[in-house]
Each structure stands twice: as C-alpha cells, then as structure tokens.
Scaffold this motif. Structure first.
Motif, short mmCIF file in Angstrom:
data_model
loop_
_atom_site.label_atom_id
_atom_site.label_comp_id
_atom_site.label_asym_id
_atom_site.label_seq_id
_atom_site.Cartn_x
_atom_site.Cartn_y
_atom_site.Cartn_z
N GLY A 158 0.97 -1.13 -0.15
CA GLY A 158 0.07 -0.07 -0.04
C GLY A 158 0.86 1.18 0.11
O GLY A 158 2.03 1.24 0.06
N GLU A 159 0.03 2.44 -0.08
CA GLU A 159 0.89 3.64 -0.07
C GLU A 159 1.18 3.98 1.34
O GLU A 159 0.42 3.72 2.15
N PRO A 160 2.27 4.78 1.39
CA PRO A 160 2.58 5.09 2.75
C PRO A 160 1.55 6.41 3.34
O PRO A 160 1.18 7.09 2.52
N LEU A 161 1.45 6.63 4.66
CA LEU A 161 0.43 7.49 5.28
C LEU A 161 1.23 8.56 5.93
O LEU A 161 2.15 8.24 6.76
N ASN A 162 1.00 9.74 5.49
CA ASN A 162 1.61 11.04 6.21
C ASN A 162 0.71 11.46 7.29
O ASN A 162 -0.50 11.13 7.35
N PHE A 163 1.45 11.74 8.28
CA PHE A 163 0.88 12.46 9.72
C PHE A 163 1.86 13.68 9.84
O PHE A 163 2.63 13.71 9.24
N THR A 164 1.41 14.27 11.01
CA THR A 164 2.05 15.53 11.29
C THR A 164 3.41 15.21 11.65
O THR A 164 4.30 16.12 11.51
N GLY A 165 3.87 14.13 12.11
CA GLY A 165 4.94 13.76 12.81
C GLY A 165 6.08 12.93 11.61
O GLY A 165 7.13 12.73 11.86
N GLY A 166 5.65 12.46 10.62
CA GLY A 166 6.35 11.97 9.53
C GLY A 166 5.51 11.17 8.78
O GLY A 166 4.53 11.57 8.08
N VAL A 167 5.73 9.84 8.58
CA VAL A 167 5.18 8.83 7.54
C VAL A 167 4.86 7.44 8.23
O VAL A 167 5.84 7.07 9.00
N ILE A 168 4.02 6.81 7.85
CA ILE A 168 3.59 5.43 8.39
C ILE A 168 3.66 4.42 7.17
O ILE A 168 3.15 4.78 6.06
N TYR A 169 4.31 3.40 7.15
CA TYR A 169 4.31 2.16 6.43
C TYR A 169 3.56 1.11 6.98
O TYR A 169 4.10 0.75 8.22
N THR A 170 2.72 0.30 6.23
CA THR A 170 2.14 -0.79 6.87
C THR A 170 2.93 -2.01 6.40
O THR A 170 3.28 -2.13 5.31
N ILE A 171 3.09 -2.89 7.61
CA ILE A 171 4.13 -4.09 7.19
C ILE A 171 3.19 -5.37 7.35
O ILE A 171 2.42 -5.36 8.29
N ASP A 172 3.38 -6.39 6.88
CA ASP A 172 2.78 -7.49 6.95
C ASP A 172 3.24 -8.62 8.02
O ASP A 172 2.42 -9.54 8.36
N SER A 173 4.26 -8.21 8.94
CA SER A 173 4.64 -8.93 9.98
C SER A 173 5.58 -8.10 10.91
O SER A 173 6.14 -7.03 10.41
N PHE A 174 5.48 -8.71 12.10
CA PHE A 174 6.40 -7.78 13.17
C PHE A 174 7.80 -7.85 12.82
O PHE A 174 8.17 -8.89 12.47
N LEU A 175 8.46 -7.01 13.10
CA LEU A 175 9.92 -7.08 13.07
C LEU A 175 10.54 -7.90 14.34
O LEU A 175 9.82 -7.77 15.39
#
Length: 466
Positions: A158-175
C-alpha cells in the motif's frame, strides 16, 4: 475485493491524515485496528509516540498480529509495558522516508537506526540507539522489505500514510528484535560462533575484559566453517590468549555498511589494536586476505555480522591489491576438518628454586671438615656394597635350592617381551607439517555464498600463503 477495499481505505486515510497525529492516523485505517487496541493498553507508550517528529513508523497490520499468534518460532506479543516499549520502539525509524527516495534503490541495502527507547534505563534487551533495520527496495515491485533480527523479513504494501510527525508504512509481519551475538550465530550453526562468543577481549581505553556481547556499535567478521578448517591445525595449537587476540582482530570498532556496489574502503581499527584494510579487487570486496561473502543484513544486538571466506591474522596484515580470491595468511596451515578450539591456557605451577650452593667463600664448613665427612661417606658406601652383595648371593642360593628352601616365597615369571601399546613416540609439530600433504586450493570466484552458508563442500581448493 478485500485487497481493493483496503487500498481505497488507505488512500482516503492518506488524503485526510495530513494534519493529524500518529494515533489519529492509525485509527483511520481498518487494517491497523489491532495495533491501535494494543497501544491503548499502554498510555505512556502512546504519549511517547504522539510526541515524536521526523520519524517513519512501521505499523504491523491485523494479519501481522494473527501471524504472531499462530507462529511457534516468533516470540509472543509482550504483555508488560517495558516489553511493549521495546518492541514498538524498534518499529520507529529515525527520519522521514517518503518511498525512501533513491537511498533504497532496487536490490541495494540501506541501514536505518531505530529510535531510542522511552525508558531505556529500565530495559537491557536492546542497545540504546544502536539497533538497526535493513531496508531494501525491489526491482519488480514498489514494496519495500525490512530485515530485522534473525534475518526476519517484513514487507510493506500500500501507499505510505502521512501524519504531522512523519510517515507510516504498513507491514505484513512484526519486526524481530535483534538478539545477542551468541544466540544469533547459534541459529546459523557457525563453527566459530561459540568460540568467538567465549573469547575474552580487552578494551584499549579501559583495559577491561569483556565479551562480544558486551560491545555495541561494532562489526564482526566471522570466518565461514571451511576457512576455519583450512587452518585447523594452527588454531588447535594456539593458546587461549592467542586465540582471543585473533578474535579481537576480527572485530572492527564501528558499524560498516558493506554493499558490493559501493563498499567502504580504507584502514579500520580493530579491538586487537592493529587495523585491517578493506578494498575491492576483481569484482570482490576483501578485508586483508579474506573475502567478504555475507550480505549486509545480519544484525545482532551489538551491530553487524559479515561472513568472510578466510581467517584474518594479526601477525600478517599484508594485502594483495590484485587478489582474485581469499588467501591463507598462516604459515604451515593444513586442512583439518576435526579440530578443537583452545578453551583455557594451562595454569603454570611455580616450581621451588634449588637451594644455593655455598661458595668457597661462605661461612660453611672448613675444608678439613669436608674432607673428613667425605672419607666417612666412602667407608659407609663400601659397607653398603658388601651387604648388597651378600643378600644377592643368598637369594641366588635359594633359587637354586627351589621353593622348599623358603616356603614363604612365591615366584612370579614375567614375560621378557613387553607390549608396545604404552610406548609413546613423539613427533614434532614441524615434522608433521613438513610431511603433511598440502590441500589444493584455487579460486572459487563463481561461488559467492551468503552469510548463512557456513561451509563449503566439493573438491578442495589450492592453498596460497602470504
């Protein structure tokens, strides 16, 4: 259909979340509802996230939560505040990366540092500010891959999500959180892993004895199994002190990003005190006499690990600028598949010094007294010889008369030929080395194993000594 619906929701969230905080932005994404519910359990962690700026947050989806619950290998989700802070903070990268720009070009690795823990002093499971995530772009999709501890790989979609403090990437599994050096190499079944982990190192600035797991922000160059076997006889005859020094020479003070296309070059300090030289030649990257064969994605709690083909020698730091492959830097080395690492130096027991012999100028006995004592000893010796001769003659007479002469004597007849199994014949190490057949060794230029390939099979290769 569900996938298309997700992308539509993500697009709407992307448009509407430009002026919202991180928690509000996460709330707008249906696929992140499990993450929001988890964060709600820890108000301090939520407040910490809300206060961050210039970050990239890797947000695990609901499927990631489900995968964590179904997995037998991945640790379960922490249920305490300190554990939750550790895990979530590892998903927060320093810096805002919109698509990661040109830094994460296809098939190239990018080392990114994670944020410091909100309560680092209460948690020793990660090195503060020293944990990394490896980002890599793809040549066939827009997805980004994120490599974490134990070489676990998560992928964005998916596309990254912007917010006031930066950007969010959705990932398919925990690091996966990086583990200690000993635990990390044990998973890969590295021959030198346990020996390197047990090595006692001395830091130059404090003269304190430590192990690799006590270090942070370092790069470990771990020889592959076959390379250690190539000098097995040399290692087996080392003292523990000398082997610990060899291990120290494989540790560079600093985390190095060694990409094949743009590797670092130059002279780097090691914990042994002598430096190593990293350079490129004939399409390969070398560190002294060894070739770096591991990709830059093997993370442990204290830094990076690279597998090398060859073993570094602190007593032989010369390099071959036109090298075609790894070279053996130890004289007299022979391929020894079964060898033992030194575990401890023998404890030397102090021997008592012989008593000093009085000189002629000492205040001991006079010369006349010494002469008298000598004459007396000579007489005593003559008497002892006579007694011994008498006893010998008596025993000979009894043997001639037979057992009846002395019923209390039991005679035993010992064989004249003693077995030779207890007779040890020592051969010097130099003779063994001189007479041993040296293994053939040639370039394996076409073979470039990854860091997880820890041994080489097949035909032996030609030895080259520096």
């Amino acid at each position: 259909m569900l996938r298309q619906l997700y992308f539509f929701i993500a697009f709407v969230a992307f448009v509407t979340a430009q002026n919202e905080g991180i928690i509000e932005t996460l709330n707008n994404v249906l696929e992140l509802s499990e993450l929001v519910a988890y964060l709600d359990k820890y108000p301090g962690l939520t407040t910490w996230l809300q206060g961050l700026s210039d970050i990239t947050f890797l947000a695990p989806t609901n499927d990631a939560f489900q995968g964590l619950a179904d997995s037998y290998t991945v640790p379960t989700l922490p249920t305490d505040e300190v554990g939750a802070e550790t895990l979530i903070s590892y998903h927060v990268l320093k810096g805002t990366f919109y698509g990661f720009g040109e830094d994460a070009a296809p098939d190239e690795y990018l080392h990114l540092t994670t944020m410091e823990l909100p309560n680092a002093e209460a948690n020793e499971s990660m090195v503060t500010g020293g944990s990394m995530v490896i980002v890599r772009g793809s040549s066939w999709s827009s997805a980004m891959s994120f490599t974490s501890g134990d070489r676990h790989m998560s992928e964005s979609y998916g596309e990254p999500l912007n917010f006031t403090g930066g950007v969010i990437y959705t990932i398919d599994s925990f690091l996966t959180l990086p583990q200690t050096f000993e635990t990390t190499v044990e998973v890969e079944d590295m021959l030198g892993g346990a020996a390197f982990a047990d090595a006692v190192l001395t830091t130059s600035n404090t003269s304190t004895n430590v192990t690799i797991d006590d270090l942070s922000d370092v790069t470990i160059f771990l020889p592959m199994n076959y390379s250690l076997q190539e000098i097995g006889n040399v290692i087996e005859n080392m003292s523990k002190h000398d082997f610990d020094r060899l291990v120290s020479y494989h540790i560079v003070d600093g985390v190095l990003d060694i990409n094949q296309d743009s590797p670092p070059s130059g002279y780097y300090n090691t914990y042994e005190g002598t430096g190593v030289t990293i350079f490129s030649a004939n399409g390969f990257v070398f560190i002294n006499n060894a070739r770096i064969v591991g990709s830059p994605d093997w993370i442990f709690r204290g830094g990076m690990i690279y597998t090398i083909y060859g073993v570094l020698n602190p007593n032989n730091i010369s390099i071959n600028a036109n090298a075609n492959d790894a070279e053996i830097a130890f004289a007299g080395a022979t391929y020894t598949p079964d060898f033992t690492f030194p575990t401890a130096d023998p404890v030397s027991t102090p021997t008592s010094s012989p008593s000093p012999v009085p000189s002629s100028h000492s205040n001991g006995l006079s010369t006349a007294a010494k002469a008298g004592i000598g004459a007396g000893l000579a007489v005593l010796l003559a008497m002892l010889i006579g007694v011994c001769a008498f006893m010998q003659q008596r025993r000979r007479t009894k043997r001639e008369l037979g057992p009846e002469a002395d019923p209390g004597v039991k005679y035993q007849h010992y064989p004249m030929n003693y077995p030779l199994k207890d007779l040890e014949i020592s051969v010097s190490h130099e003779e063994l080395v001189a007479n041993a057949a040296k293994p053939a060794r040639g370039p394996i230029k076409q073979f470039t194993p990854s860091a997880s390939m820890h041994s080489l099979g097949g035909p032996s290769v030609k030895e080259t000594s520096i």
